[in-house]
Design a protein around this motif. Structure first.
Motif, short mmCIF file in Angstrom:
data_model
loop_
_atom_site.label_atom_id
_atom_site.label_comp_id
_atom_site.label_asym_id
_atom_site.label_seq_id
_atom_site.Cartn_x
_atom_site.Cartn_y
_atom_site.Cartn_z
N ARG A 80 0.59 -0.58 -0.28
CA ARG A 80 -0.06 -0.03 0.36
C ARG A 80 0.85 1.63 -0.01
NH1 ARG A 80 -2.75 -5.36 -0.22
NH2 ARG A 80 -4.88 -5.09 1.30
N ARG A 81 2.32 1.24 0.79
CA ARG A 81 3.04 2.13 1.21
C ARG A 81 3.76 2.25 -0.46
NH1 ARG A 81 8.12 3.78 5.24
NH2 ARG A 81 8.65 1.88 3.61
N TYR A 128 -5.41 1.59 2.79
CA TYR A 128 -3.81 1.84 3.68
C TYR A 128 -4.73 2.12 5.20
CZ TYR A 128 -0.33 3.61 6.68
OH TYR A 128 1.07 2.77 7.04
N GLU A 131 -6.94 -0.30 7.04
CA GLU A 131 -5.65 -1.71 7.76
C GLU A 131 -5.11 -1.15 8.76
OE1 GLU A 131 -6.09 -4.28 3.13
OE2 GLU A 131 -4.15 -3.39 3.55
N VAL A 132 -5.20 0.03 9.41
CA VAL A 132 -4.68 0.37 10.22
C VAL A 132 -5.15 1.38 11.78
CG1 VAL A 132 -2.22 0.45 8.92
CG2 VAL A 132 -3.26 2.44 9.72
N ARG A 138 -13.50 3.10 13.49
CA ARG A 138 -12.06 3.04 11.51
C ARG A 138 -12.89 4.18 10.50
NH1 ARG A 138 -12.81 -2.70 10.26
NH2 ARG A 138 -14.86 -1.60 10.16
N SER A 142 -11.52 6.94 8.44
CA SER A 142 -11.93 6.77 7.11
C SER A 142 -11.92 8.22 6.40
CB SER A 142 -12.37 5.73 6.96
OG SER A 142 -11.57 4.08 7.39
N GLU A 204 4.24 0.06 6.30
CA GLU A 204 3.32 0.02 5.29
C GLU A 204 2.25 -1.48 6.40
OE1 GLU A 204 1.77 -1.26 2.69
OE2 GLU A 204 3.47 -0.97 1.92
N SER A 205 1.11 -1.51 6.10
CA SER A 205 -0.27 -2.62 6.28
C SER A 205 0.99 -3.34 6.53
CB SER A 205 -1.15 -2.37 5.30
OG SER A 205 -2.31 -3.20 4.99
N ARG A 207 -1.56 -5.53 7.09
CA ARG A 207 -2.80 -6.85 6.07
C ARG A 207 -1.61 -7.49 5.27
NH1 ARG A 207 -5.75 -4.12 9.52
NH2 ARG A 207 -7.42 -5.99 10.96
N TYR A 208 -0.80 -6.21 4.88
CA TYR A 208 -0.23 -6.62 3.37
C TYR A 208 1.07 -7.74 3.46
CZ TYR A 208 3.42 -5.80 0.30
OH TYR A 208 4.21 -6.52 -0.62
N ASN A 401 -10.63 -9.89 2.93
CA ASN A 401 -9.01 -9.60 2.84
C ASN A 401 -8.22 -10.00 1.84
OD1 ASN A 401 -8.51 -8.26 4.90
ND2 ASN A 401 -8.59 -10.33 6.09
#
Length: 470
Positions: A80-81, A128, A131-132, A138, A142, A204-205, A207-208, A401
């Motif tokens: 994501r990043r 992103y 996921e954080v 959220r 978001s 970085e995320s 989950r990724y 996911n």
């Protein structure tokens, strides 16, 4: 997240990385809105007619649709990043090239490049953020993405107004003998550079990272976010949610293996993305100055009206932040659809009364100019308290996911295609069949979106990302 771990949440760190991620939203907004005050400059510099203006304005949307589609898949490969950093580079290159363009062809290329960044940022920043951030807040965090998009749009409107006022018009010369409209693009290089540098300091995320088998790095990130115990639990949850599919995410995951059909959740995502554009919001964002000048406003007053719309939009988004995790996503979408249908129909009525004087000037009789202005700004408020932020919130969190990247790719692509159809068609619709009919069409889609939400959208408030199904 369990109640016992709530005290361990590092809110300062979470807010900081969300703030950095949403700079992408600001760039999305600025790059989309800057075109609003430059159209006279483009017309005079490149000798464009209404079709040419539509193509030059819409060029960004070609890049955006490609960027959105490619970013969803690329985010599963380089992270994501990594995608957000690539977007920052594209924003910077586009700003410099668009301002320096010596021909329509070069300008179109520059805007397509910028569109690649806009499309990528539009889908990856919400992913992103979702996921954080903790499930309980959220939606609020978001929704900041839409605040930043509108802040970018408003920032572009303010910059356009100030530069045009200082130079004596958007086509008048400013610094270094370049016209003001070119500086409107060049100013974008500043936030683009800030965005790139800020991305270097966020993680970085997680989950990724788990999806790539980097559990230790994911655990380290989650520990900074939520504490040691919660990090261990979350890594296990993420790993379990991916366990049913032992392959890396692909577009084929969007097909239900049992029925052989596209998953229902994918159609819901596409519907949300498309309806957000078919209600015509980017006519206001891209053509606001042209729109108000078409019904008799001066360039100066039209640019000020853009700023007013931007400020009202930010206020509406802030209201959403306060409500989204309390009353939920679906109720806000329904309220927004109903409100937009009524206000758009009112704008259509006001425009239907437009008269053309002997000198060719267009005006709205009686109080209809005020009616159009009030209804248009109420429409902007309804959009930005509902479909503006909530569509991005839901796309970032509604997919399981395994298909989040691919689902975002398809929905984001559909969103930008719909954006392009609405935006490129608008200059021609002004000529025929006219503004009133165009706004009747937008009102119709707002009405249809109400029934779509009732039938297709499920509430996601408070649910963990690992619990999403579809």
């Amino acid at each position: 997240m369990s109640e016992g771990s709530a005290a361990k949440v590092n809110m300062a760190f979470i807010v900081a990385i969300v703030a950095v991620a949403t700079i992408g939203g600001f760039m999305f907004g600025y790059d989309s809105g800057v075109i609003n005050g430059t159209q006279k400059g483009l017309e005079s510099a490149f000798d464009l007619g209404s079709l040419g203006i539509g193509v030059n304005v819409g060029a960004i949307l070609v890049g955006s649709s490609i960027g959105a589609f490619g970013a969803g898949r690329m985010a599963d490969i380089i992270g994501r990043r990594g995608v957000m950093m690539l977007s920052a580079i594209l924003f910077l290159a586009s700003a410099l090239l668009a301002g320096a363009a010596g021909s329509s062809a070069v300008f179109i290329i520059a805007r397509i490049v910028g569109g690649l960044g806009v499309g990528a940022a539009s889908v990856i920043s919400p992913v992103y953020i979702s996921e954080v951030t903790p499930a309980a807040i959220r939606g609020r965090l978001s929704s900041i993405q839409q605040v930043m998009i509108i802040s970018g749009l408003t920032g572009a409107f303010v910059a356009n107004f100030v530069l045009a006022r200082y130079a004596g018009g958007s086509t008048a010369e400013l610094w270094m003998d370049f016209p003001a409209w070119r500086w409107m693009f060049w100013l974008q290089a500043i936030p683009a550079a800030i965005y790139f540098l800020a991305l270097l300091i966020i993680p970085e995320s997680p989950r990724y990272l788990v999806a790539r088998g980097l559990d230790d790095r994911a655990h380290a990130v989650l520990t900074r976010l939520f504490g040691e115990a919660e990090a261990t639990r979350k890594v296990a949850e993420i790993r379990a949610s991916l366990a049913a599919d032992h392959h890396r995410p692909t577009l084929s995951d969007l097909i239900d293996k049992t029925s052989g059909k596209v998953r229902p959740i994918v159609w819901t995502g596409i519907g949300l993305a498309v309806f957000q554009q078919l209600v015509g919001i980017n006519v206001v964002f891209y053509y606001g100055a042209t729109l108000w000048e078409a019904v008799g406003f001066s360039e100066d007053y039209a640019l000020q009206t853009n700023i007013l719309s931007g400020v009202l939009s930010i206020g509406a988004c802030l209201a959403t932040i306060a409500m989204v995790d309390r009353i939920g996503r679906k109720p806000l979408l329904l309220i927004g659809s109903a409100g937009m249908a009524v206000t758009l129909a009112t704008v259509a009525y006001a425009f239907s009364t437009a008269i053309t004087g002997a000198d060719g000037a267009v005006s709205l009789p009686g109080n209809n100019g005020v009616l159009a202005l009030v209804a248009a700004n109420l429409y902007v408020i309804f959009f930005n308290m509902s479909w503006g932020p909530i569509m991005w919130v839901m796309l970032g969190e509604m997919f399981p996911n395994q298909i989040r990247g691919s689902g975002l790719a398809v929905a984001g692509f559909a969103q930008w295609i719909a954006n392009a159809l609405v935006s490129v068609s608008f200059p021609s619709l002004v000529v025929w069949p006219g503004l009133a009919v165009a706004y009747v069409g937008y009102a119709f889609f707002a009405l249809i979106s109400f029934f779509f939400v009732r039938a297709m959208v499920n509430e996601t408030k408070g649910r963990e990302l690992e619990d999403m199904v579809g």
